[in-house]
Motif scaffolding. Structure first.
Motif, PDB file in Angstrom:
ATOM      1  N   GLU A 167      44.771  44.899  40.358  1.00 45.19           N
ATOM      2  CA  GLU A 167      43.685  45.720  40.882  1.00 45.19           C
ATOM      3  C   GLU A 167      42.388  44.919  40.954  1.00 45.19           C
ATOM      4  OE1 GLU A 167      43.402  49.222  38.467  1.00 45.19           O
ATOM      5  OE2 GLU A 167      45.290  50.013  39.263  1.00 45.19           O
ATOM      6  N   SER A 168      42.123  44.079  39.960  1.00 49.49           N
ATOM      7  CA  SER A 168      40.894  43.270  39.991  1.00 49.49           C
ATOM      8  C   SER A 168      40.963  42.237  41.113  1.00 49.49           C
ATOM      9  CB  SER A 168      40.651  42.611  38.667  1.00 49.49           C
ATOM     10  OG  SER A 168      41.550  41.544  38.469  1.00 49.49           O
ATOM     11  N   TYR A 169      42.130  41.733  41.418  1.00 50.81           N
ATOM     12  CA  TYR A 169      42.246  40.764  42.534  1.00 50.81           C
ATOM     13  C   TYR A 169      42.056  41.457  43.857  1.00 50.81           C
ATOM     14  CZ  TYR A 169      44.016  36.899  39.611  1.00 50.81           C
ATOM     15  OH  TYR A 169      44.162  35.897  38.699  1.00 50.81           O
ATOM     16  N   VAL A 170      42.561  42.648  43.982  1.00 49.39           N
ATOM     17  CA  VAL A 170      42.421  43.401  45.213  1.00 49.39           C
ATOM     18  C   VAL A 170      40.951  43.728  45.426  1.00 49.39           C
ATOM     19  CG1 VAL A 170      42.999  45.596  46.359  1.00 49.39           C
ATOM     20  CG2 VAL A 170      44.745  44.303  45.154  1.00 49.39           C
ATOM     21  N   LYS A 171      40.230  44.104  44.379  1.00 51.66           N
ATOM     22  CA  LYS A 171      38.807  44.404  44.504  1.00 51.66           C
ATOM     23  C   LYS A 171      38.042  43.164  44.952  1.00 51.66           C
ATOM     24  CE  LYS A 171      38.369  48.084  41.114  1.00 51.66           C
ATOM     25  NZ  LYS A 171      37.843  48.467  39.843  1.00 51.66           N
ATOM     26  N   GLU A 172      38.388  42.033  44.419  1.00 45.98           N
ATOM     27  CA  GLU A 172      37.698  40.787  44.792  1.00 45.98           C
ATOM     28  C   GLU A 172      37.938  40.438  46.243  1.00 45.98           C
ATOM     29  OE1 GLU A 172      38.608  37.450  42.265  1.00 45.98           O
ATOM     30  OE2 GLU A 172      37.985  38.511  40.482  1.00 45.98           O
ATOM     31  N   LEU A 173      39.107  40.755  46.776  1.00 47.48           N
ATOM     32  CA  LEU A 173      39.431  40.457  48.167  1.00 47.48           C
ATOM     33  C   LEU A 173      38.634  41.344  49.114  1.00 47.48           C
ATOM     34  CD1 LEU A 173      43.288  39.873  48.085  1.00 47.48           C
ATOM     35  CD2 LEU A 173      41.531  38.174  48.474  1.00 47.48           C
ATOM     36  N   ASN A 174      38.418  42.553  48.696  1.00 49.96           N
ATOM     37  CA  ASN A 174      37.666  43.478  49.547  1.00 49.96           C
ATOM     38  C   ASN A 174      36.220  43.048  49.526  1.00 49.96           C
ATOM     39  OD1 ASN A 174      39.826  44.955  50.229  1.00 49.96           O
ATOM     40  ND2 ASN A 174      39.580  46.407  48.546  1.00 49.96           N
TER      41      ASN A 174
END
Length: 163
Positions: A156-163
């Protein structure tokens, strides 16, 4: 005895004639050979003196030539010695210069070898550090992501960083 002290006139004439005859015979046969011998002897002595004088002059010339040759030999010896010393000094200087060149080349080669070894060692250290870092990171991630909730949190933290 009286005759001997005061000779007769005829005796004096005969004695003078005999004296003149002996003088003529001696002049004809004895004086010429004696005078010839004396002249010959005189010429021989003069030749010997002239020969001695020539020999003396020749000896002086030979002595002068010998002195000249000795002087030339001394000069030649001095020149040869000077040339030998100069050649020795030149060879010594050339050897020093060559030694300096060789030493400088050896130092330069050593520096290059040290630089190469240093780079290789740094590359090896970097490689080992990278490997160790990866191993440490892998161990940390295994410990942190050992549970399912921790894995979801990371995603989830990686997905947030990508957005």
């Amino acid at each position: 005895m009286d005759n001997l002290l005061s000779p007769d006139f005829g005796l004096i004439i005969w004695q003078a004639i005999v004296f003149l005859v002996v003088l003529l015979i001696l002049g004809k046969f004895a004086w010429k050979p004696i005078m010839g011998s004396i002249k010959e002897r005189e010429l021989s002595i003069e030749e010997s003196l002239a020969s001695a004088e020539r020999a003396k002059v020749e000896m002086q010339q030979l002595h002068a030539e010998n002195e000249k040759l000795l002087d030339e030999a001394r000069l030649e010896r001095d020149r040869i010695l000077k040339d030998a010393v100069d050649a020795g000094n030149r060879m010594k200087e050339e050897a020093k210069a060559e030694t300096s060149k060789i030493a400088a080349k050896m130092i330069e080669d050593a520096k290059l070898a040290i630089q190469t070894e240093k780079r290789a060692a740094l590359a090896d250290v970097k490689s080992q550090v990278a490997t160790l870092s990866l191993q440490i990171a892998e161990k940390l991630l295994r410990e942190q992501l050992s549970t399912e909730s921790a894995q979801k949190k990371l995603v989830e933290s990686y997905v947030k960083e990508l957005n």
